[in-house]
Design an enzyme around this catalytic site. Structure first.
Site, PDB file in Angstrom:
ATOM      1  N   HIS A 187       0.936  -1.175   0.145  1.00 30.18           N
ATOM      2  CA  HIS A 187       0.225  -0.300   0.413  1.00 30.18           C
ATOM      3  C   HIS A 187       0.915   0.924  -0.191  1.00 30.18           C
ATOM      4  O   HIS A 187       0.827   2.500  -0.697  1.00 30.18           O
ATOM      5  CB  HIS A 187      -0.982   0.316   1.220  1.00 30.18           C
ATOM      6  CG  HIS A 187      -2.065  -0.862   1.452  1.00 30.18           C
ATOM      7  ND1 HIS A 187      -3.019  -1.016   0.123  1.00 30.18           N
ATOM      8  CD2 HIS A 187      -2.155  -2.329   2.563  1.00 30.18           C
ATOM      9  CE1 HIS A 187      -3.969  -2.076   0.169  1.00 30.18           C
ATOM     10  NE2 HIS A 187      -3.707  -2.434   0.977  1.00 30.18           N
ATOM     11  N   CYS A 219      -2.947  -3.435 -23.500  1.00 27.30           N
ATOM     12  CA  CYS A 219      -3.407  -2.499 -21.869  1.00 27.30           C
ATOM     13  C   CYS A 219      -2.624  -3.808 -21.310  1.00 27.30           C
ATOM     14  O   CYS A 219      -2.535  -3.570 -19.339  1.00 27.30           O
ATOM     15  CB  CYS A 219      -5.247  -3.267 -21.956  1.00 27.30           C
ATOM     16  SG  CYS A 219      -5.550  -5.170 -22.387  1.00 27.30           S
ATOM     17  N   ASP A 268       1.267 -11.864 -19.823  1.00 31.52           N
ATOM     18  CA  ASP A 268       0.896 -12.257 -20.601  1.00 31.52           C
ATOM     19  C   ASP A 268       1.721 -12.898 -21.136  1.00 31.52           C
ATOM     20  O   ASP A 268       2.198 -14.397 -21.502  1.00 31.52           O
ATOM     21  CB  ASP A 268      -0.518 -12.963 -20.621  1.00 31.52           C
ATOM     22  CG  ASP A 268      -1.032 -13.333 -18.508  1.00 31.52           C
ATOM     23  OD1 ASP A 268       0.227 -13.755 -17.762  1.00 31.52           O
ATOM     24  OD2 ASP A 268      -2.221 -12.812 -18.422  1.00 31.52           O
ATOM     25  N   GLU A 316      -3.181 -13.084 -25.743  1.00 31.61           N
ATOM     26  CA  GLU A 316      -2.123 -13.017 -24.267  1.00 31.61           C
ATOM     27  C   GLU A 316      -1.973 -14.634 -24.050  1.00 31.61           C
ATOM     28  O   GLU A 316      -0.989 -14.932 -23.598  1.00 31.61           O
ATOM     29  CB  GLU A 316      -3.103 -13.418 -22.750  1.00 31.61           C
ATOM     30  CG  GLU A 316      -3.766 -11.612 -22.616  1.00 31.61           C
ATOM     31  CD  GLU A 316      -4.175 -11.766 -21.369  1.00 31.61           C
ATOM     32  OE1 GLU A 316      -4.109 -11.490 -20.014  1.00 31.61           O
ATOM     33  OE2 GLU A 316      -5.647 -12.995 -20.910  1.00 31.61           O
TER      34      GLU A 316
END
Ligand code: PEP
Ligand code: MG
Length: 579
Positions: free
Chosen positions: A194, A507, A460, A436
């Site tokens: 985080h 993407c 991927d 992918e």
């Protein structure tokens, strides 16, 4: 060389978790350590202990609900913590420790959070692993509250400082006053923590992995944080300071230039318009994307919704979620990727048996086609939302035409149901696939006849073409999208889609690499989709490039034989670019 005070500059290597440079004095942020009371309680104090815990948890939830968030991630943290605190199982563990083991309230809370954290740490799933820090954080905050102590926070810092600490908990990160924090240096904290994500969202440079931090900074007068190279420089000399002041000035100018790009269309100098969309995992990401003037959303990772839920999200929940996203985009494209679970992303309630090769296993479209109950609910929710927004469907991890045809069959069935029920949806909703897998590349000419668009998932695709695990740090130099094999695959896919009058986006993370932008423009990419913070930078590169020139350049690159040759030529080409 020595500083004016006679100290010698020292460089310490860590890990850069958020890019950028900072120069300043450090502020040691250390929290008071609390020794947990081990005292048992008598039976007549059980109800009181349980009530005390309940009230403390409720009041903490109320406090979290009021947190003013400065970024989408901060909001996501407070929401995740509220969800964890509201989990009945969490409370039943605390209650059990008080009722059955006669533990005092703080010990019951402390042990429950510790045990939950240990369970999370033992999981293979990277996303769930990070929840370890959240449980430790919740435990610490609740114990402070039980004792009525004020937790030291980063919301009231004395001056502009570089914060140095062992580790930042998610709630420390939540309360940062980003006008006062120049940078972070921590002993612990990974790139996916985080802390890292918040630092990145707030554009605060950060370096972690600096051992014996307090010892190293004991006599430090001034400090430099270099989040690009993952180093800190203790007591830099004048020359170093000067060099870094210049770097900071250059960065500021760049930021200013990128600010002026916001809202502009990415059109090359010779007039080719390329969409630059955002990758999102939730509505908070979408709000960051909109702030950064995205042209739309090229990838909505819906599995995040499934992963943060305790049970399968209902069709109704999903409909509300997708509808909201579509409406927030106000006519801009929203590409919803159907459930991509499995591989590195698991959800306990699906009880997927452990596999030897989960990345080659029961995941994504395979799972969805095997579980029409889950898949059809999602498709129906997307179709219903498509009546209210510019929504497209994208399927992950495809390897065959049969899969595409089976999905289309499902869609037709759901559409007839919706017609019968007189429920509106976009009758012409576009359906695309992620490319992918090597199979999707090799079959791109055939697939392009059946789908409306492609989006190349280089994360991927690189892994499967090069047979190199995307998460294995030992082979990062092998896992490289600049490998000519990957570049040829990208070119082939784009060319095949164009031959059939379809478009191709990207993407995967390669789309957000500014060094690759010109090459991708030249390869003919029609849409980039990336993290919100990179939108203006990538748009700026596109605006300053010429499609025709980059096309010639890409043709040269595609004929090279080695990664080194590719990287050299790309570097040379980028150097020529002046903007
Ligand atoms: C990809 O594989 O490039 C991609 C965008 O999907 P994910 O990273 O979610 O697997
Ligand atoms: Mg993928």
């Amino acid at each position: 060389m020595r500083t004016k005070e006679g100290q010698v500059e020292e460089i310490i290597k860590g890990v850069g978790i958020s890019k950028g440079y900072a120069i300043g004095k450090h502020y040691h942020f250390e929290k008071q350590k609390i020794a947990i009371s081990e005292e048992s309680i008598s039976e007549d104090k059980v109800a009181e202990g349980i009530n005390f815990c309940k009230n403390t948890i409720d009041s903490y939830i109320e406090e979290l609900e009021l947190v003013e968030s400065s970024s989408g991630e901060a909001k996501a943290i407070s929401e995740a913590h509220i969800q964890m605190l509201s989990d009945p199982y969490f409370f039943s563990c605390i209650e059990g420790k008080i009722r059955e083991d006669l533990k005092n309230a703080e010990l019951a809370i402390y042990e429950t959070c510790k045990e939950m954290a240990e369970v999370m740490a033992s999981l293979d799933d990277l996303y769930l692993k990070e929840r370890e820090a959240d449980y430790r954080d919740i435990g610490e905050s609740l114990v402070y509250k039980l004792r009525g102590l004020e937790k030291k926070s980063l919301s009231a810092l004395p001056d502009k400082v570089i914060v140095a600490c062992q580790d930042l908990s998610p709630t420390d990160a939540l309360k940062i006053d980003n006008t006062k924090v120049l940078g972070f240096v921590t002993e612990k904290g990974s790139k996916t923590s985080h802390t890292a994500i918040i630092a990145q969202n707030l554009s605060i440079p950060a370096v972690s992995g600096i051992e014996n931090l307090s010892e190293s900074l004991k006599t430090c007068q001034s400090l430099i944080v270099n989040g690009y190279e993952g180093i800190i420089i203790i007591d830099p000399d004048e020359d170093t300071l000067e060099a870094y002041r210049k770097k900071i000035e250059d960065e500021r100018e760049k930021k200013h230039r990128l600010e002026s790009i916001k809202g502009k269309k990415a059109v090359t100098k010779d007039g080719k318009e390329i969409r630059v969309g955002a990758n999102i995992g939730n509505l908070e990401d979408l709000s960051d994307a909109l702030k950064n003037a995205c042209d739309g959303v090229g990838l909505f990772r819906t599995e995040m919704l499934y992963m943060k839920s305790q049970a399968l999200p209902s069709e109704e929940d999903q409909f509300a979620y997708y509808k909201k996203a579509g409406q927030l985009l106000d006519g801009k494209e929203l590409i919803i990727r159907t459930l991509d679970i499995g591989g590195d992303k698991g959800v306990d309630y699906l009880q997927i048996p452990k596999e030897d090769n989960p990345f080659l296993g029961y995941r994504a479209i395979r799972l969805c086609l095997d579980r029409p109950d889950i898949f059809k609910a999602q498709l129906r929710a997307i179709l219903r939302a498509s009546a209210l927004g510019n929504i497209k469907i994208m399927l992950p991890y495809l390897i065959s035409l049969e899969e595409i045809r089976q999905v289309k069959k499902f869609l037709e069935e759901i559409k007839s149901d919706l017609d019968r029920e007189k429920i509106a949806y976009d009758k012409d909703i576009e359906v695309g696939i992620m490319v992918e897998t090597p199979a999707a590349v090799i079959m791109a000419d055939k697939f392009a006849e059946e789908v409306d668009f492609f989006s190349i998932g280089t994360n991927d695709l690189t892994q499967y073409i090069l047979a190199a695990d995307r998460g294995n740090t030992k082979i990062v130099s092998i896992y490289n999208p600049y490998n000519p094999a990957v570049l040829r695959a990208i070119k082939y896919v784009i060319d095949q889609s164009h031959k059939k009058g379809k478009w191709t986006g990207m993407c995967g993370a390669f789309a957000s690499d500014p060094d690759a932008t010109r090459l991708l423009v030249g390869l003919g990419l029609d849409e980039f989709s990336l993290s919100a913070s990179k939108i203006s930078e990538i748009k700026s590169i596109i605006i300053n490039s010429s499609y025709e020139e980059e096309r010639e350049f890409a043709n040269r690159v595609i004929n090279l034989s080695t990664v080194a040759e590719v990287e050299d030529l790309v570097r040379e080409n980028n150097k020529k670019a002046c903007f």
